[in-house]
Design a protein around this motif. Structure first.
Motif, mmCIF file in Angstrom:
data_model
loop_
_atom_site.group_PDB
_atom_site.id
_atom_site.type_symbol
_atom_site.label_atom_id
_atom_site.label_comp_id
_atom_site.label_asym_id
_atom_site.label_seq_id
_atom_site.Cartn_x
_atom_site.Cartn_y
_atom_site.Cartn_z
ATOM 1 N N MET A 102 0.822 -1.213 0.000
ATOM 2 C CA MET A 102 0.000 0.000 0.000
ATOM 3 C C MET A 102 0.858 1.266 0.000
ATOM 4 O O MET A 102 0.354 2.349 -0.299
ATOM 5 N N ILE A 103 2.144 1.132 0.326
ATOM 6 C CA ILE A 103 3.053 2.281 0.233
ATOM 7 C C ILE A 103 4.060 2.070 -0.903
ATOM 8 O O ILE A 103 5.115 2.692 -0.929
ATOM 9 N N GLY A 104 3.731 1.156 -1.807
ATOM 10 C CA GLY A 104 4.535 0.969 -3.005
ATOM 11 C C GLY A 104 5.726 0.048 -2.863
ATOM 12 O O GLY A 104 6.608 0.052 -3.720
ATOM 13 N N VAL A 105 5.755 -0.775 -1.810
ATOM 14 C CA VAL A 105 6.859 -1.716 -1.600
ATOM 15 C C VAL A 105 6.275 -3.125 -1.558
ATOM 16 O O VAL A 105 5.469 -3.447 -0.689
ATOM 17 N N ASN A 106 6.706 -3.970 -2.477
ATOM 18 C CA ASN A 106 6.119 -5.302 -2.603
ATOM 19 C C ASN A 106 6.787 -6.312 -1.660
ATOM 20 O O ASN A 106 7.413 -7.270 -2.095
ATOM 21 N N LYS A 107 6.647 -6.067 -0.370
ATOM 22 C CA LYS A 107 7.228 -6.937 0.653
ATOM 23 C C LYS A 107 6.125 -7.377 1.616
ATOM 24 O O LYS A 107 5.133 -6.689 1.820
ATOM 25 N N ARG A 108 6.333 -8.516 2.248
ATOM 26 C CA ARG A 108 5.336 -9.127 3.129
ATOM 27 C C ARG A 108 5.482 -8.564 4.556
ATOM 28 O O ARG A 108 6.017 -9.210 5.449
#
Length: 136
Positions: free
Chosen positions: A48-54
């Motif tokens: 949701m803040i543009g970082v594709n991390k879990r």
């Protein structure tokens, strides 16, 4: 740093990659972004803040919590709900569980398990859906 909320559905539909210790600064930004939106938001996922991390951050009985690489390992008590979110317009119907057991890593990347019920459980399920690329 408070980050802008991502509304790009193509990006949000991607399954998140595992978080590592190198992502601790992303987690801090995620928490600051959640706090900045506290009037209309109870949880956020890193995509949701543009970082594709879990990574997810959420409110649990008035306290801010963070989880790295969360996964639901047990669930019970299905029910229907209606949810909205910062990255979407309006609300949508979803299926949720009243009780969930979550496996996750804390800030020190130690594995933990915890059972959540009620509202916190619903928030966590919503944010884990984001990690899975599911847009409610």
């Amino acid at each position: 740093m408070v980050r802008e909320i991502c509304r790009d559905e193509v990006f949000l539909a991607q399954k998140a990659e595992a978080a590592t210790e190198a992502d601790l600064s992303v987690a801090e930004d995620l928490l600051e972004t959640l706090i900045a939106h506290k009037d209309g938001c109870v949880g956020v996922a890193a995509n949701m803040i543009g970082v594709n991390k879990r990574i997810i951050a959420f409110v649990d009985d008035g306290e801010y919590r963070m989880m790295f690489n969360p996964a639901i390992v047990k669930k019970s008590g299905p029910y229907d709900a209606e949810e909205g979110g910062l990255s979407l317009t309006g609300t949508r119907k979803v299926n949720r569980w009243k009780s969930i057991k979550v496996r996750y890593q804390n800030r020190a990347f130690q594995e933990r398990f915890k059972i959540f019920t009620g509202w916190p459980a619903q928030i966590i399920q919503h944010e884990i859906d984001h990690c899975e690329g599911m847009i409610i």
